[in-house]
Design a protein around this motif. Sequence first.
Motif, short mmCIF file in Angstrom:
data_model
loop_
_atom_site.label_atom_id
_atom_site.label_comp_id
_atom_site.label_asym_id
_atom_site.label_seq_id
_atom_site.Cartn_x
_atom_site.Cartn_y
_atom_site.Cartn_z
N TYR A 1 -8.10 -0.61 -9.18
CA TYR A 1 -7.03 -1.25 -8.39
C TYR A 1 -6.71 -0.43 -7.14
N LEU A 2 -6.46 0.85 -7.35
CA LEU A 2 -5.98 1.70 -6.25
C LEU A 2 -7.09 2.07 -5.27
N SER A 3 -8.27 2.35 -5.76
CA SER A 3 -9.33 2.86 -4.89
C SER A 3 -10.16 1.77 -4.24
N ALA B 1 -8.09 -1.47 -0.94
CA ALA B 1 -8.78 -1.22 0.32
C ALA B 1 -9.27 -2.52 0.96
N THR B 2 -9.07 -3.65 0.27
CA THR B 2 -9.53 -4.93 0.81
C THR B 2 -8.47 -5.59 1.68
N HIS B 3 -8.92 -6.39 2.62
CA HIS B 3 -8.01 -7.16 3.48
C HIS B 3 -7.18 -8.13 2.65
N ASP B 4 -7.84 -8.88 1.76
CA ASP B 4 -7.18 -10.00 1.10
C ASP B 4 -6.05 -9.55 0.17
N ALA B 5 -6.19 -8.39 -0.48
CA ALA B 5 -5.14 -7.93 -1.38
C ALA B 5 -3.85 -7.68 -0.61
N VAL B 6 -3.96 -7.01 0.52
CA VAL B 6 -2.77 -6.72 1.32
C VAL B 6 -2.22 -8.00 1.94
N PRO C 1 0.79 -1.24 0.00
CA PRO C 1 0.00 0.00 0.00
C PRO C 1 0.82 1.29 0.00
N GLU C 2 1.98 1.28 0.68
CA GLU C 2 2.76 2.51 0.79
C GLU C 2 3.35 2.94 -0.56
#
Length: 256
Positions: free
Chosen positions: A228-230, A234-239, A73-74
């Motif tokens: 993708y970005l917005s 913002a989902t748990h699973d992506a991170v 995310p950063e």
Amino acid sequence: MSESPLKVWLDRDGTLLRLRLARPKANIVDAAMIAALRQALAEHRDRPELRAALLDHEGPHFSFGASVEEHLPEQCEQMLKSLHALIRDMLDFPLPLLVAIRGQCLGGGLEVAAAGSMLFAAPDTRLGQPEIKLAVFAPAASCLLPERIGQARAEDLLLSGRSMDAEEALAARLIDDLSDDPEAAALAWFDKHLAPHSASTLRFAVRAAREEYRQRIFAKLERVETLYLSELMATHDAVEGLRAFLEKRQPTWENR
């Protein structure tokens, strides 16, 4: 790392721009590689004698893909916007952009290759978009692959995360030529089909052939980048998927 990740030179009496990914064996498409490619394309695109560019690579593999660390995310907004700027630069390049591939051509590596005009590959080549396995998706490939191989085949790669071998990729038209020496095949194609032509007329022909294609890709790329970005990030699973990969552990999906 001070050494450039890209080797750049002129070939065929200045009529062919050579670009070589030079960070084997992975040739990761990270911020430095993206910047070097963009700079080389910008510096040479207006050479009046130029008739094409050829992108190839050092080492056994074209590219294992983009930097997973830069997807966190950063950094992901900067990474994604710069990668998409490179894709637009490639599609905007005023002459044919040939690509010669061996070994693994995955993720962001395949996105870069698929932005080329013609792909020449070796029998050991494997091409895929494994992003879904990390709970993210491939924005540029989501735009480029349906245009190149059709909607159904594109969804097969984008949703499964599997790779195609060279024979399957040739049948699907993901690659255009299969040869034991893809660099030599690309050079031979240039010598036979591009070198004899007027360099200035080639530029007009490329503009004419790509006009609507570019417009479609650019418009869709903007939409899927926002998705993708917005939304995705913002989902748990992506991170979780990205962090699990970096931490070398199994992800725990919460489906949210």
